[in-house]
Design a protein around this motif. Structure first.
Motif, mmCIF file in Angstrom:
data_model
loop_
_atom_site.group_PDB
_atom_site.id
_atom_site.type_symbol
_atom_site.label_atom_id
_atom_site.label_comp_id
_atom_site.label_asym_id
_atom_site.label_seq_id
_atom_site.Cartn_x
_atom_site.Cartn_y
_atom_site.Cartn_z
ATOM 1 N N PRO A 61 0.848 -1.197 0.000
ATOM 2 C CA PRO A 61 0.000 0.000 0.000
ATOM 3 C C PRO A 61 0.883 1.246 0.000
ATOM 4 O O PRO A 61 2.027 1.195 0.412
ATOM 5 N N PHE A 62 0.305 2.319 -0.434
ATOM 6 C CA PHE A 62 1.061 3.511 -0.813
ATOM 7 C C PHE A 62 2.153 4.018 0.111
ATOM 8 O O PHE A 62 3.338 3.959 -0.200
ATOM 9 N N THR A 63 1.740 4.585 1.249
ATOM 10 C CA THR A 63 2.628 5.453 2.017
ATOM 11 C C THR A 63 3.845 4.724 2.575
ATOM 12 O O THR A 63 4.958 5.214 2.473
ATOM 13 N N GLY A 64 3.610 3.538 3.140
ATOM 14 C CA GLY A 64 4.714 2.821 3.758
ATOM 15 C C GLY A 64 5.726 2.358 2.738
ATOM 16 O O GLY A 64 6.929 2.523 2.914
ATOM 17 N N LEU A 65 5.249 1.785 1.656
ATOM 18 C CA LEU A 65 6.115 1.210 0.622
ATOM 19 C C LEU A 65 7.213 2.173 0.179
ATOM 20 O O LEU A 65 8.367 1.813 0.035
ATOM 21 N N ARG A 66 6.783 3.433 -0.049
ATOM 22 C CA ARG A 66 7.706 4.429 -0.584
ATOM 23 C C ARG A 66 8.894 4.717 0.321
ATOM 24 O O ARG A 66 9.974 5.058 -0.160
ATOM 25 N N ILE A 67 8.683 4.611 1.633
ATOM 26 C CA ILE A 67 9.728 5.028 2.571
ATOM 27 C C ILE A 67 10.973 4.146 2.424
ATOM 28 O O ILE A 67 12.100 4.637 2.362
ATOM 29 N N GLY A 68 10.752 2.833 2.323
ATOM 30 C CA GLY A 68 11.882 1.922 2.169
ATOM 31 C C GLY A 68 12.583 2.103 0.829
ATOM 32 O O GLY A 68 13.816 2.029 0.747
ATOM 33 N N ILE A 69 11.792 2.338 -0.211
ATOM 34 C CA ILE A 69 12.401 2.537 -1.536
ATOM 35 C C ILE A 69 13.226 3.829 -1.540
ATOM 36 O O ILE A 69 14.364 3.858 -2.029
ATOM 37 N N ALA A 70 12.650 4.884 -0.948
ATOM 38 C CA ALA A 70 13.377 6.160 -0.870
ATOM 39 C C ALA A 70 14.671 5.976 -0.082
ATOM 40 O O ALA A 70 15.729 6.495 -0.470
ATOM 41 N N ALA A 71 14.589 5.215 1.014
ATOM 42 C CA ALA A 71 15.774 4.997 1.851
ATOM 43 C C ALA A 71 16.815 4.161 1.100
ATOM 44 O O ALA A 71 18.007 4.477 1.111
ATOM 45 N N ALA A 72 16.372 3.099 0.428
ATOM 46 C CA ALA A 72 17.310 2.230 -0.296
ATOM 47 C C ALA A 72 18.028 3.008 -1.400
ATOM 48 O O ALA A 72 19.244 2.918 -1.555
ATOM 49 N N ARG A 73 17.251 3.785 -2.145
ATOM 50 C CA ARG A 73 17.866 4.558 -3.234
ATOM 51 C C ARG A 73 18.838 5.603 -2.694
ATOM 52 O O ARG A 73 19.919 5.805 -3.258
ATOM 53 N N ALA A 74 18.430 6.290 -1.605
ATOM 54 C CA ALA A 74 19.304 7.330 -1.053
ATOM 55 C C ALA A 74 20.578 6.712 -0.484
ATOM 56 O O ALA A 74 21.658 7.286 -0.612
ATOM 57 N N PHE A 75 20.446 5.541 0.135
ATOM 58 C CA PHE A 75 21.648 4.879 0.668
ATOM 59 C C PHE A 75 22.583 4.510 -0.475
ATOM 60 O O PHE A 75 23.796 4.755 -0.421
ATOM 61 N N GLY A 76 22.009 3.944 -1.542
ATOM 62 C CA GLY A 76 22.815 3.582 -2.706
ATOM 63 C C GLY A 76 23.522 4.794 -3.293
ATOM 64 O O GLY A 76 24.711 4.744 -3.630
ATOM 65 N N GLN A 77 22.782 5.891 -3.373
ATOM 66 C CA GLN A 77 23.334 7.116 -3.930
ATOM 67 C C GLN A 77 24.471 7.662 -3.053
ATOM 68 O O GLN A 77 25.543 8.007 -3.558
ATOM 69 N N GLY A 78 24.211 7.707 -1.738
ATOM 70 C CA GLY A 78 25.204 8.257 -0.817
ATOM 71 C C GLY A 78 26.458 7.411 -0.725
ATOM 72 O O GLY A 78 27.555 7.925 -0.551
ATOM 73 N N ALA A 79 26.282 6.087 -0.826
ATOM 74 C CA ALA A 79 27.435 5.184 -0.720
ATOM 75 C C ALA A 79 28.018 4.874 -2.098
ATOM 76 O O ALA A 79 29.004 4.137 -2.198
ATOM 77 N N ASN A 80 27.382 5.392 -3.132
ATOM 78 C CA ASN A 80 27.831 5.169 -4.515
ATOM 79 C C ASN A 80 27.900 3.679 -4.860
ATOM 80 O O ASN A 80 28.898 3.177 -5.379
ATOM 81 N N ILE A 81 26.829 2.977 -4.540
ATOM 82 C CA ILE A 81 26.732 1.542 -4.844
ATOM 83 C C ILE A 81 25.389 1.274 -5.528
ATOM 84 O O ILE A 81 24.461 2.061 -5.393
ATOM 85 N N PRO A 82 25.294 0.158 -6.267
ATOM 86 C CA PRO A 82 24.041 -0.101 -6.983
ATOM 87 C C PRO A 82 22.886 -0.479 -6.060
ATOM 88 O O PRO A 82 23.095 -1.002 -4.966
ATOM 89 N N VAL A 83 21.681 -0.182 -6.528
ATOM 90 C CA VAL A 83 20.460 -0.610 -5.843
ATOM 91 C C VAL A 83 19.855 -1.720 -6.693
ATOM 92 O O VAL A 83 19.740 -1.589 -7.913
ATOM 93 N N ILE A 84 19.510 -2.840 -6.041
ATOM 94 C CA ILE A 84 18.905 -3.961 -6.764
ATOM 95 C C ILE A 84 17.421 -4.012 -6.408
ATOM 96 O O ILE A 84 17.056 -4.394 -5.294
#
Ligand SMILES: [Zn+2]
Lengths: 215, 357
Positions: free
Chosen positions: A67-90
């Motif tokens: 469902p909408f609101t919760g799902l996005r938080i983990g995706i946003a966090a995973a992408r931001a972590f990947g971006q900050g650490a300069n590693i791929p997101v799977i």
């Protein structure tokens, strides 16, 4: 090391080693506190294993369905972590982690997994087993259905002779299994899922009707 | 952490703008904004779920664009800051989730700050003249909020004098635009339609301005009654088969909004003996608001500051600027356990500051 993050149901965060072992994990089934716990969970699995961000080689992101609101938080966090650490997101289908866990625990044959989609609906996926790379083979889904419609569709599909698949109605996604899945997907040189949140529902919006009179 | 001149990345996602700002101390390095406004146009207002989905998609590319524009690396940053409220909760959560993970991935301190106080902090980045001394009165007007603040100290003492009790001023513009058959967003449309119109043609009501209201709601606003009054006026004219004088209606409506905003703000300056007024929020784009505020501030001996429009609308630079001020003032980072708070009060300038050590 793989960092796995999933907020498609509750919140799950795990660290999985390069050879596919779960080193630390955190789970909260509460479906309303993703944003509060996601950061703390990441911090805790890193601290517990003495891992620095530089030692993480990829982030596994559970893309849902959810469902909408919760799902996005983990995706946003995973992408931001990947971006900050300069590693791929799977990106991965969250249900695949449920299937992996079930087959790894000795399950065989067909598996139907469901998670709560709210509004008296379910998200579901159906699997036939693990492939040679140890990755679940999803035959159908992820999709959205009312529970009674899913039952009817399954009965029709199976006919009179078929055996009903084993069914898992899950309340949480095992982030450790999501991390293992990421490791196997990578080892097999597979691309992962589409990099898109699996809401499986259009946003709630009412198109504007004609202007209402006030007098 | 560099506390003299900290390099801060700020993330803003409280409404329909995904804003990433990078500042070094008081210097703006990037103010990157991705807006989902066009996606809301056909619904006549911001649809929270549409905004939240757009934030998720815009977040990564916006961070990348801001970093490139500022010409800095994650390594060089001193802190990551984020708006944790007030705003639309689903939208806020995308920014908060991203900011926490970014702080952990880069091993940087995390600061969760107040959106409304951020609007005040935007003034710091305005290079045209010296930023305001404190105390100052701040009038923040947008589609999401209409607030009058007394800022004694940006990082330590902000008081809410009043706010709207129903619609935000920007919302009233959107609704009246719709009554007049004009598209969303209503602010620029009303401004255009009002050109050549007579602002005194129709005397629309000034919300919460009667003596009996002024006792209890001296600094509060109300625009719901005004919107209804415009609708009634238009319906009566339509029923009578008259042609609607759109320019006069738009100009008279706009005058009522601007009059009440500026009157209450100047009242606050006078009552509290504060000779400074700062404007912020997207409605500051309204030319008539700027004009009337300029005239009446001058007449009242009040100095007026209006940051450039790109710093008035919701943006990440103001969030980074506020966090930089907090860091320079010696504040500790926020807890990684903070929630998004859609009704965060202005008195909470920073959320969940950790105790030292
Ligand atoms: Zn704002």
């Amino acid at each position: 090391m793989y960092l796995a993050i999933d907020t498609s149901t509750g919140t799950g965060v795990a660290l999985v080693s390069a050879n596919g072992e779960i080193r630390a994990s955190r789970v909260l089934t509460d479906t309303r506190r993703h944003v509060e716990v996601v950061g703390t969970f990441i911090q805790e699995v890193l601290a517990e294993t003495g891992t620095t961000a530089a030692q993480i080689s990829a982030v596994a992101a559970g893309m849902g369905p959810g469902p909408f609101t919760g799902l996005r938080i983990g995706i946003a966090a995973a992408r931001a972590f990947g971006q900050g650490a300069n590693i791929p997101v799977i990106p991965l289908v969250s249900h695949d982690a449920l299937a992996l866990e079930w087959y790894e625990n000795g399950g065989t044959g067909e598996l139907l997994v469901t998670t709560d989609a709210r509004r008296r609906e379910l998200y579901w996926s159906r699997y036939s087993g693990l492939d040679a790379a140890g990755i679940p083979v999803r035959e159908a889904g992820p999709a959205l259905a009312r529970p009674e419609d899913l039952d009817i569709a399954e009965t029709e599909r199976l006919g009179t002779a078929g055996t009903a698949p084993h069914r898992v109605d899950a309340v949480g996604i095992p982030a450790g299994s999501l991390g293992i899945l990421a490791q196997r997907v990578r080892a097999a040189g597979r691309p992962g899922a589409e990099d898109e949140a699996l809401y499986l529902r259009p946003p709630d919006i009412a198109a504007q009707g004609p202007r209402k009179r006030v007098s | 952490m560099n506390r003299e001149n900290p390099l801060v990345l700020g993330i803003e996602s409280s409404c329909d703008e995904t804003g990433i700002g990078i500042v070094r101390g008081r210097t703006l390095l990037s103010n990157t904004i991705a807006s989902s406004m066009d996606e809301h146009a056909r619904y006549g207002g911001v649809v929270p779920e549409v905004a939240a989905r757009a934030h998720l998609e815009a977040m990564g590319p916006s961070i990348e664009a801001a970093m490139a524009e500022a010409g800095v690396t994650f390594d060089e940053l001193d802190a990551i800051a984020v708006t944790s409220g007030p705003g639309l909760s689903g939208a806020l959560m995308v920014g908060v989730g991203a900011a926490k993970a970014l702080a952990l991935a880069t091993n940087k301190p995390f600061y969760a700050v107040n959106h409304l106080v951020g609007h005040v902090g935007a003034d710091i980045l305005d290079t045209r003249g010296e930023p305001f001394d404190y105390p100052t009165i701040a009038l923040l007007v947008s589609g999401g909020h209409t607030s009058l603040l007394l800022v004694r100290d940006l990082v330590g003492d902000v008081e809410l004098l009043g706010e709207t009790i129903d619609d935000a001023a920007g919302e009233a513009f959107d609704k009246v635009a719709r009554i007049l058959g004009l598209p969303y967003p209503g602010g620029p449309q009303i401004d255009r339609a009002a050109e050549g119109g007579n602002p005194a043609a129709i005397r629309f009501p000034r919300g919460l301005s009667l003596p009996k209201d002024m006792a209890e709601h001296r600094y509060d606003f109300s625009f719901s009654g005004l919107k209804t009054a415009v609708a009634r006026w238009v319906e009566r004219a339509e029923d009578a088969g008259e042609e609607i004088p759109v320019a006069d209606v738009a100009a008279s409506f706009r005058e009522a909004v601007v009059d009440v905003l500026v009157t209450k703000a100047i009242n606050a300056c006078r009552d509290l003996g504060v000779p400074r007024l700062l404007l912020g929020g997207g409605v500051v784009a309204n030319a008539r608001l700027r004009e009337v505020a300029t005239e009446r501030a001058a007449a009242a001996g009040v100095a007026l500051r209006i940051p450039p429009f790109s710093l008035c609308t919701d943006n990440g630079a103001m969030i980074a600027a506020l966090a930089a001020q907090l860091i320079m003032a010696g504040k500790q980072p926020s807890s990684l356990g903070v929630a998004a708070d859609s009704t965060l009060p202005v008195t909470e300038i920073q959320v969940a500051e950790l105790t030292e050590g």
